[in-house]
Design a protein around this motif. Structure first.
Motif, short mmCIF file in Angstrom:
data_model
loop_
_atom_site.label_atom_id
_atom_site.label_comp_id
_atom_site.label_asym_id
_atom_site.label_seq_id
_atom_site.Cartn_x
_atom_site.Cartn_y
_atom_site.Cartn_z
N HIS A 38 82.81 75.09 29.91
CA HIS A 38 82.50 74.24 28.75
C HIS A 38 83.73 73.53 28.19
CE1 HIS A 38 83.92 77.89 26.64
NE2 HIS A 38 84.25 77.07 25.66
N GLU A 39 84.92 73.93 28.63
CA GLU A 39 86.14 73.32 28.13
C GLU A 39 86.57 72.10 28.94
OE1 GLU A 39 89.08 76.45 26.52
OE2 GLU A 39 88.05 77.53 28.13
N PHE A 40 85.72 71.67 29.89
CA PHE A 40 86.06 70.55 30.76
C PHE A 40 85.07 69.41 30.60
CE2 PHE A 40 87.86 74.31 32.78
CZ PHE A 40 89.13 73.88 33.15
N SER A 41 85.51 68.23 30.98
CA SER A 41 84.61 67.07 31.04
C SER A 41 83.73 67.17 32.28
CB SER A 41 85.42 65.77 31.08
OG SER A 41 86.12 65.67 32.32
N GLY A 42 82.72 66.30 32.38
CA GLY A 42 81.83 66.32 33.54
C GLY A 42 82.57 66.08 34.84
N GLY A 43 83.50 65.13 34.85
CA GLY A 43 84.27 64.85 36.05
C GLY A 43 85.15 66.01 36.46
N GLN A 44 85.75 66.68 35.48
CA GLN A 44 86.59 67.83 35.78
C GLN A 44 85.76 68.99 36.31
OE1 GLN A 44 88.37 68.11 31.85
NE2 GLN A 44 90.37 67.48 32.64
N ARG A 45 84.56 69.18 35.75
CA ARG A 45 83.69 70.26 36.26
C ARG A 45 83.28 70.00 37.71
NH1 ARG A 45 81.58 70.63 30.72
NH2 ARG A 45 80.03 69.02 31.14
N GLN A 46 83.05 68.72 38.04
CA GLN A 46 82.68 68.43 39.42
C GLN A 46 83.87 68.67 40.35
OE1 GLN A 46 80.23 68.76 41.21
NE2 GLN A 46 78.99 66.93 40.81
N ARG A 47 85.07 68.44 39.88
CA ARG A 47 86.26 68.75 40.68
C ARG A 47 86.37 70.26 40.94
NH1 ARG A 47 90.44 64.59 40.64
NH2 ARG A 47 89.65 62.73 39.60
N ILE A 48 86.00 71.05 39.94
CA ILE A 48 86.00 72.50 40.11
C ILE A 48 84.97 72.90 41.17
CG2 ILE A 48 85.49 74.70 38.96
CD1 ILE A 48 86.49 73.31 36.34
N CYS A 49 83.79 72.26 41.13
CA CYS A 49 82.76 72.55 42.14
C CYS A 49 83.25 72.18 43.54
CB CYS A 49 81.49 71.77 41.83
SG CYS A 49 80.60 72.35 40.37
#
Length: 590
Positions: A473-484
């Motif tokens: 929840h501490e990341f933006s949508g683009g950052q979360r996709q990078r994590i995925c």
């Protein structure tokens, strides 16, 4: 009759009559870190019968602006200064009771996700009738007749049947048409459209855009159209406003802004969208035009897009070996009816599909929602069991393998899902999310080896090591996709299925993620199955493209041939529906 309405509307438009005037609007939110300014000193006007486009990335303040106009801000949000003028009234100062009488009658709004805007336990007809009775004070019979007429006006198929349907029984496009019917029920003067087509296929998107334009003309409405997609806005807007980090950075006649954008942020937004008529080596991003603090960069971005990536890969593809062979693959789902739920028929989600993917290439899979592309992707991984056919991965038949027998293959075949937030456990830190696949599949690996792998991967996808301690929840949508993406790479896969992996992202963030995927493909020698309803994105990513419709592949060709010379009428229909911004160059800053 129609011509009379159009003549009256044009006469009002020509007079330049202003319906809404927003002056020095500032909206702030109370947060744990103090006051956050979401909209900063914003001023613009909305003329009668015109469409004003409001564009910008997520977090720019455009949706907050629309909620401020409707006085629908959350409890911690406040209009701290400014004025919103309508018919001699300042909507900021009127009572909540007066504002309630204007909502739905004079000012209406269409939200981005229709499913979350509709009550799942009421039929769509009952919800529309309730709104009509509330504002127009009609009896139940007259309200039903008006609701049915509205369903016909917004071109919902079989309106006499659909009016009795529940939201889950309608397609995404039909649900959005219901929302439009609700919005225009009282002939509003202003229709606010907040990303109304983002979640829709290109063909449905085009239908909704055409519907909004035709209703605007017939009803003489003004429209405030909010989106992050400049391809969409170029087809509907008369006047354009560009927001960046709560401020208005550029405005003007839409065609003039598209032809000669002044601000580097606008130039970046225009250039980062993939195009059907070009396949560059990489996509431009906003960061190519301006620095983090908003300073224009003195570079020529045109030099970054000179290489035709597909053309340079043709010979390499021919020499590559097969990594995945699909032969007559079928995935059927039983249709059960009656008291005993007897199987009466089967839904053919994937119906006799065959193709071959070369190692190190990108295979694009396109089609509308429901065509079977996601089911096909999951069947390849055996997340869904096939009903027939063969899946051959690196020369080995895996179709009939048990779950235990499939486990060694899962290391080499990974998937990136559409919604990164629902793909990540909110209770786990990024470090735990990335290390979990290693703990399950490589228990013999030491903690230091695991830490080295996840630290390297998090930096490969453009994040920092200190991000490992944070939660999704501490990341933006683009950052979360990078994590995925990083998680998918932890086991060093060879085949990566990207299922609508960038469709929920802003165009600028989308460009960054697509560039990242290409860089990772080159570095890790990955093979992609790239699933999307966005043909522009698939054209940029794919070497070969398969077009799916009703469970079957209707056309299979090189990406270049698909887009330059589509043969099947369904492919032609998809390509013609893609929003296009015409006659603009790749902008260089002097």
């Amino acid at each position: 009759m129609m011509n009379d309405i159009i003549d009256r509307t044009n006469a009002k438009m020509n007079k330049g009559e202003t319906v809404f005037e927003i002056k020095n609007l500032t909206v702030e939110f109370n947060t744990s870190d103090g006051m956050f300014k979401a909209v900063d000193n914003l001023s613009f006007v909305i003329p009668r019968g015109k469409t004003v486009g409001l564009v910008g990335e997520s977090g720019s303040g455009k949706s907050v602006t629309s909620l401020a106009l409707m006085r629908l801000l959350t409890r911690n949000g406040h209009i701290t200064s400014g004025e919103i003028h309508y018919q001699g009234k300042d909507l900021v100062k009127i009572s909540e009771e007066e504002m309630r009488s204007l909502r739905g009658s004079k000012i209406s709004m269409i939200f981005q996700e229709p499913m979350t805007s509709l009550n799942p336990v009421l039929t769509v007809g009952d919800q529309l009738i309730e709104s009509i009775q509330l504002h127009l004070k009609l009896n139940k019979k007259d309200a039903f007749e008006k609701a049915l007429a509205l369903f016909k006006q917004v071109k919902i198929p079989q309106p006499e049947v659909k009016i009795h349907s529940f939201p889950h029984e309608l397609s995404g496009g039909q649900k959005q048409r219901v929302m439009i019917a609700m919005a225009i029920a009282c002939d509003p003067e202003l229709l606010i459209c907040d990303e109304p087509t983002t979640a829709l296929d290109v063909t449905i998107q085009q239908e909704i855009l055409d519907l909004i334009k035709s209703l605007q003309v017939s009803l003489g409405m003004s429209v405030l159209f909010i989106t992050h997609d400049l391809g969409v806005i170029s087809n509907v807007a008369d006047h354009l406003l560009v927001m960046y980090r709560s401020k208005l950075v550029e405005e003007g006649n839409a065609q003039e802004v598209f032809k000669n954008p002044k601000h580097p942020y606008t130039r970046g937004l225009l250039s980062c969208r993939p195009k059907l008529d070009a396949n560059p080596n990489r996509l431009l991003t906003v960061s190519d035009y301006m620095s983090e603090d908003g300073t224009a960069l003195k570079v020529d971005p045109a030099r970054l897009v000179e290489v035709d990536r597909q053309g340079s890969r043709v010979e390499k593809i021919k020499e590559s070996e097969d990594i995945l062979v699909i032969r007559n693959l079928k995935t059927y789902f039983p249709i059960r009816t009656g008291f005993f739920k007897t199987v009466r028929n089967h839904f053919k989600a994937v119906d006799d599909v065959s193709f071959t993917i070369k190692k190190g290439t990108s295979f694009g899979l396109v089609g509308e929602s429901g065509c079977g592309k996601t089911t096909l992707g999951r069947t390849i991984l055996k997340l869904v069991e096939p009903s027939g056919g063969d899946i051959i991965f690196k020369g080995q038949h895996i179709t009939g393998l048990t779950k235990a027998e499939m486990r060694p293959f899962r290391k080499k075949m990974q998937i990136i899902f559409q919604d990164p937030y629902s793909s990540l456990d909110p209770r786990m830190s990024v470090e735990k999310i990335l290390s979990e696949p290693l703990e399950i599949n490589s228990p013999e690996m030491s903690r230091s080896e695991k830490n080295h792998i996840i630290s390297t991967l998090i930096e490969k996808v453009g994040l920092r090591k200190n991000h490992l301690k944070r939660y999704p929840h501490e990341f933006s949508g683009g950052q979360r996709q990078r994590i995925c993406i990083a998680r998918a790479l932890t086991l060093n896969p060879e085949l990566l299925i990207c299922d609508e992996s960038v469709s929920a992202l802003d165009v600028s963030v989308q460009a960054q993620v697509l560039n990242l995927l290409l860089d990772l493909q080159e570095e890790f020698k990955l093979t992609y199955v790239f699933i999307s309803h966005d043909l522009s994105v698939v054209n940029f990513m794919a070497d070969t493209v398969a077009v799916m419709n009703e469970g079957k592949i209707v056309e299979l060709e090189s990406a270049k041939n698909i887009y330059q010379n589509p043969k099947h009428h369904y492919t032609q229909k998809l390509i013609n529906a893609v929003p296009k911004i015409t006659n603009y160059p790749v902008f260089a800053l002097n």
